[in-house]
Design an enzyme around this catalytic site. Structure first.
Site, PDB file in Angstrom:
ATOM      1  NE  ARG A 256     125.658 -72.608  29.475  1.00  0.00           N
ATOM      2  CZ  ARG A 256     126.071 -73.641  28.813  1.00  0.00           C
ATOM      3  NH1 ARG A 256     125.425 -74.345  27.748  1.00  0.00           N
ATOM      4  NH2 ARG A 256     127.523 -72.939  29.262  1.00  0.00           N
ATOM      5  CG  HIS A 279     131.478 -74.189  31.775  1.00  0.00           C
ATOM      6  ND1 HIS A 279     130.819 -75.769  32.385  1.00  0.00           N
ATOM      7  CD2 HIS A 279     130.152 -73.439  31.379  1.00  0.00           C
ATOM      8  CE1 HIS A 279     129.603 -75.447  33.242  1.00  0.00           C
ATOM      9  NE2 HIS A 279     129.242 -74.047  31.604  1.00  0.00           N
ATOM     10  CE1 TYR A 288     124.983 -76.651  35.833  1.00  0.00           C
ATOM     11  CE2 TYR A 288     126.979 -76.796  34.770  1.00  0.00           C
ATOM     12  CZ  TYR A 288     125.885 -76.232  35.299  1.00  0.00           C
ATOM     13  OH  TYR A 288     125.210 -74.774  34.561  1.00  0.00           O
TER      14      TYR A 288
END
Length: 308
Positions: A256, A279, A288
């Site tokens: 993921r 999210h 990220y």
């Protein structure tokens, strides 16, 4: 002698958990963890204060009691992250209770959680993710089981799903549509596009699976026909990563993370990636960007003349 929490406080806790489950759509595992955390907190306060913890006593808790509880947790060896999670559960319960009982919850709600470094996601490089999926296909001698494992990991990576979401797919979801409607944490729904590779992997598994994939039954089956257990997926990946020499962080959840990071590296919009991952907060997705920055700096260091 153990001093117990009053029946009124226990009833209030049950009512709060019911509220989370029914109105907020909290997952059962989350409800169980929150109930355990708040129960432990109330039990400590009862012992610490030397008397039963009723609703009135909860309303009178102050900063010294909160500090004593957190210090006791750390003395027991509870990590900062776990203390922060338990404090969050306590705050949620007290906030809800204060609205019904009319007391001032400021002392509890203003308690600061211990600081801890949140680890960055550990994604796989795109070639490693591809190699891992191909190697998973060789981890079981029964063709339909091997096809099943490949289908699961391809869906996790190709759609950015949590393993609970991937294993939550039903027989009616096959063949996979162009867009999947996924119900994630807190019961929130999101639409996720399905890559052709994921669709093809599920088609192959469905064609080989000896069990009847009924519409309301699980899509991914165990050998005996029941729902596939997450541990079996993790085991298949563990064997594959050992063959490839990949780190122990190459888990189903890493797929993921890899999905998100590879989208970002390809120029994906952070807000769109947030929607795809489900999210609740953009700050979660922003982790990220840090991963991508690390990757860019490593590449720069290798390419720059002074970095060689």
């Amino acid at each position: 002698m153990t001093i117990e929490t009053s029946p009124g406080a226990r009833d209030a806790l049950r009512a709060w958990i019911d509220h989370l489950r029914a109105l907020d759509g909290a997952a059962e595992a989350t409800c169980t963890a929150y109930a355990r955390d708040v129960t432990g907190f109330l039990a400590f306060q009862a012992e610490h204060r030397g008397g039963p913890m009723g609703l009135a006593e909860i309303g009178r808790l102050g900063t010294p009691e909160m500090r004593a509880w957190m210090a006791a947790e750390r003395m027991r060896g509870t990590g900062a992250r776990s203390v922060a999670r338990r404090l969050s559960a306590v705050k949620g319960f007290v906030r809800w209770l204060s609205e019904r009982e009319g007391f001032d919850p400021t002392a509890i709600l203003s308690t600061r959680a211990p600081k801890f470094r949140k680890p960055l996601p550990r994604p796989l490089p795109a070639p490693a993710a591809k190699d891992l999926i191909e190697t998973v296909a060789m981890q079981h001698e029964t063709p339909w089981v091997a096809a099943r494992d490949v289908a699961v990991v391809t869906v996790l990576y190709g759609c950015g799903l949590r393993i609970s979401e991937g294993l939550g797919l039903k027989g009616r979801d096959a063949p996979l549509p162009a867009t999947l409607r996924i119900r994630g944490k807190g019961g929130k729904e999101r639409l996720v596009p399905v890559l052709p590779a994921a669709r093809a992997a599920v088609d192959r598994y469905a064609a080989l699976c000896p069990h009847d994939l009924t519409p309301d039954g699980p899509l991914f089956r165990g050998v005996r026909g029941g729902a596939l257990h997450p541990a079996l997926v993790a085991d298949a990946m563990a064997r594959a990563r050992m063959q490839l020499g990949l780190p122990s962080t190459a888990t189903p959840h890493a797929l993921r993370h890899s999905f998100a990071t590879h989208l970002l590296e390809a120029g994906g919009d952070l807000r769109a990636i947030q929607e795809l991952l489900g999210h609740a907060s953009l700050s979660t997705t922003q982790a990220y960007t840090a991963v991508d920055a690390v990757h860019l700096m490593e590449t720069y260091a290798k390419a720059h003349p002074h970095g060689r």
